[in-house]
Write a protein that holds these residues in place. Structure first.
Motif, mmCIF file in Angstrom:
data_model
loop_
_atom_site.group_PDB
_atom_site.id
_atom_site.type_symbol
_atom_site.label_atom_id
_atom_site.label_comp_id
_atom_site.label_asym_id
_atom_site.label_seq_id
_atom_site.Cartn_x
_atom_site.Cartn_y
_atom_site.Cartn_z
ATOM 1 N N PRO A 373 0.796 -1.235 0.000
ATOM 2 C CA PRO A 373 0.000 0.000 0.000
ATOM 3 C C PRO A 373 0.822 1.276 0.000
ATOM 4 C CG PRO A 373 -0.807 -1.553 1.656
ATOM 5 C CD PRO A 373 0.506 -2.063 1.187
ATOM 6 N N SER A 374 2.109 1.185 0.350
ATOM 7 C CA SER A 374 2.917 2.409 0.435
ATOM 8 C C SER A 374 3.938 2.522 -0.682
ATOM 9 C CB SER A 374 3.628 2.466 1.797
ATOM 10 O OG SER A 374 4.529 1.384 1.972
ATOM 11 N N GLN A 420 -3.688 7.742 4.245
ATOM 12 C CA GLN A 420 -4.025 6.334 4.461
ATOM 13 C C GLN A 420 -4.231 6.026 5.945
ATOM 14 O OE1 GLN A 420 -0.409 5.181 2.175
ATOM 15 N NE2 GLN A 420 -1.746 3.665 1.211
ATOM 16 N N GLU A 432 -5.233 -1.979 5.371
ATOM 17 C CA GLU A 432 -5.625 -0.629 4.980
ATOM 18 C C GLU A 432 -7.140 -0.504 4.961
ATOM 19 O OE1 GLU A 432 -4.932 2.840 1.601
ATOM 20 O OE2 GLU A 432 -4.148 0.815 1.224
ATOM 21 N N ARG A 434 -10.038 1.831 3.616
ATOM 22 C CA ARG A 434 -10.257 2.899 2.636
ATOM 23 C C ARG A 434 -11.554 3.639 2.885
ATOM 24 N NH1 ARG A 434 -7.496 0.815 -3.029
ATOM 25 N NH2 ARG A 434 -5.553 0.080 -2.037
ATOM 26 N N GLY A 441 -9.000 10.014 4.069
ATOM 27 C CA GLY A 441 -8.586 9.464 2.788
ATOM 28 C C GLY A 441 -9.456 9.852 1.616
#
Length: 576
Positions: A373-374, A420, A432, A434, A441
């Protein structure tokens, strides 16, 4: 092509009577529902009106990409968190020599102080804040009582002369830079007040960034109209960090050469003090920009040795240097020691280093679900907080690219990026969220600072987000349940704090202020022991023995103020 671009840079509300919140809060059942937002944007209702001026120019000066910083602290000592936001303004072009800066003429924007009424409604008190209305091109700040008078003070780093602001406890400050012995005219970036020697006063570590000649800016990027970009930090020589030792009365001397940190040319952007070895003193972890990070191990007397290589925290698990920006430290896997987290540039991923309990670390980013995710965002401010008050520490990161025209070079990348939110499963693995991130976010920001604290006095961690060249945002937590919240106030800065439950359950936390990026979060601890009752708080300040403070009667939730009188510590409990 990336080398032609810029790689990377990086107290609490009283439990008062009923009062309307600045946002329409959802009920607890709705907030607990799957997919329900954890954060809502309360900027307009809060009264915080602040837009950072980055001084953007056609020359694409490197400092234009860095800010803005800020701190959350109780400036007027009324029991809630106020907000101090740092400003830029027109670019400070160079003086007669490289690495010197001249303040422009005319009216300049100032750093701004917003005072809290305890319910996250703020009044701009800049006009009556004295020297806090500073006009330097600010980078970051740190907060603490430097002169031992019981009032919180602020040290601000600048593109040019830094400034020490002494607080009077009423929201007003005076410039004490000259009398303190602190005089740094360079481009400094991050700063941290902490007790290096364990003598009860706050010393200061300041990172130098790079030496730039703004009179003759380098050209980076393609030579086509609109394609010029800020240059990579590799194009500039690094500046040395500095360690300043306090005499206890707010007077400092430069101990960089004598205290083991002379080889600190790292292009630093972040500092976190943390006892990584559990030996009772504060070590320093430094996030450096595209060079090896530093781990300075405290010998117990305020002198340091380089422990980076052995600890394994200078590079990632592949042996690669990264562009460290934001920093956070916490016991994320609940094993009784402090881990380290660093935000980095795109195509690098952020990095979580897991402590084995002896001060040796392993890069577990991929293992715990934080690598993929990063990879795309450029990470800056970051905080560990128990946002949902389920007993473990969640993670928030704000993102934003350095290059404002990055879309010209890569049509899959943007300047503004979504922040995030990651939920901890209790074992130090993250997922994560969302939809649940809500306002955190939902909108892309050019994110820089991200600071946590209880702004409205309801017992959970809210957020303040700063942008480079954009508006600051106030994001209220609507997920936490005050019926489970334990707020621990009054611990010494950066102390090791262990909460002991009636059943024997334990939770390790660190008192603040945590740094995030270029700033400071609220200093108090927000957590829970679930349904367990808190019976004891074990506090180990830097350089001192463990203090065992009984909580009587035991509590499942409430505010606990730690107080010391005649050398004896007590816990005063306020039930919600």
């Amino acid at each position: 092509m990336r080398r032609l671009l810029f790689g990377a840079l990086a107290l609490l509300g009283a439990c008062g009577g009923e009062s309307p919140d600045p946002v329409s809060r959802v009920d607890s059942s709705a907030a607990s529902a799957a997919g329900a937002p954890w954060f809502v944007d309360a900027t307009e209702a809060s009264g915080v009106r602040f837009v950072h001026d980055a001084g953007l120019s056609e020359e694409k000066h490197l400092p234009e990409t860095m800010g803005a910083g800020g701190v959350l602290f109780d400036a007027d000592e009324d029991g809630d968190l106020d907000i101090y936001l740092l400003q830029g303004g027109p670019m400070r072009l160079g003086g007669d020599a490289p690495g010197t800066f001249v303040e422009p003429s005319g009216v300049l924007p100032v750093n701004r102080l917003f005072l809290n009424d305890g319910h996250a409604r703020f009044v701009d008190a800049t006009e009556r804040s004295g020297a806090a209305a500073h006009t330097g091109y600010a980078m970051g700040a740190t907060v603490g009582d430097v002169d031992g008078d019981g009032h919180l003070d602020v040290y601000v780093t600048n593109l040019g002369a830094d400034v020490l602001l002494l607080g009077d406890g009423r929201g007003s400050f005076r410039d004490a830079t000259a009398e303190s012995g602190l005089g740094d005219q360079r481009w400094t970036s991050a700063a941290m007040l902490f007790d290096a020697e364990g003598d009860g006063d706050l010393d200061l570590y300041v990172t130098g960034y790079v030496e730039v000649d703004l009179r003759r800016p380098l050209w980076c990027g393609e030579r086509k109209p609109g394609w010029r970009s800020a240059c990579h930090p590799d194009a500039y020589p690094a500046l040395q960090d500095r360690l300043w030792i306090n005499d206890g009365r707010g007077h400092f001397h430069d101990a960089t050469q004598t205290h083991g940190v002379a080889q600190s040319f790292g292009k630093g952007l972040g500092i976190v003090p943390v006892d990584v070895e559990a030996d009772g003193d504060l070590d320093l972890y430094i996030a450096n920009d595209s060079t090896e990070n530093f781990l300075w191990l405290n010998r117990g007397d305020g002198t340091f040795e380089d422990g980076t290589l052995l600890a394994g925290v200078g590079v990632d698990g592949r042996g690669m240097t990264e562009a460290g920006m934001g920093l956070a430290s916490a016991d994320v896997d609940e094993d009784g020691d402090f881990d380290l987290f660093v935000t980095n540039f795109d195509d690098e991923s952020n990095t979580l280093y897991r402590n084995d309990g002896t001060g040796l670390f392993e890069d577990v980013t991929l293992l715990v679900g934080l690598e993929a995710p990063s990879r795309m965002p450029v990470g800056f401010g970051t905080v560990f907080e128990d946002f949902d008050l389920d007993g473990d520490l969640d993670l928030a990161v704000t993102n934003g690219h350095i290059i404002d025209n990055i879309h010209l070079y890569n049509d899959g990348k943007t300047h503004a990026q979504r922040s995030q939110l990651f939920e901890n499963d209790g074992s130090g693995r993250f997922r994560e969220l969302r939809a649940e991130a809500g306002a955190l976010g939902a909108t892309p920001f050019v994110g820089r600072g991200l600071y946590s604290g209880d702004l409205d006095g309801d017992g959970d961690a809210d957020l303040v987000l700063t942008q480079c060249g954009g508006a600051a945002r106030v994001l209220m937590n609507v997920r936490g349940d005050a019926e489970r919240s334990l707020l621990i106030a009054g611990a010494p800065p950066h102390a090791r704090v262990e909460l002991v439950g009636k059943s024997g359950k334990r939770a390790l936390r660190a008192s603040g202020p945590q740094p995030s990026y270029f700033g400071a979060c609220g200093e108090d601890i927000l957590t829970t022991l679930g349904g367990d009752e808190l019976v004891e708080i074990r506090v180990r300040p830097a350089g001192r023995e463990m203090l065992r403070v009984p909580v009587d009667p035991p509590v499942k939730a409430g505010r606990i103020d730690l107080r010391v009188s005649d050398g004896r510590w007590t816990a005063q409990v306020t039930r919600r």
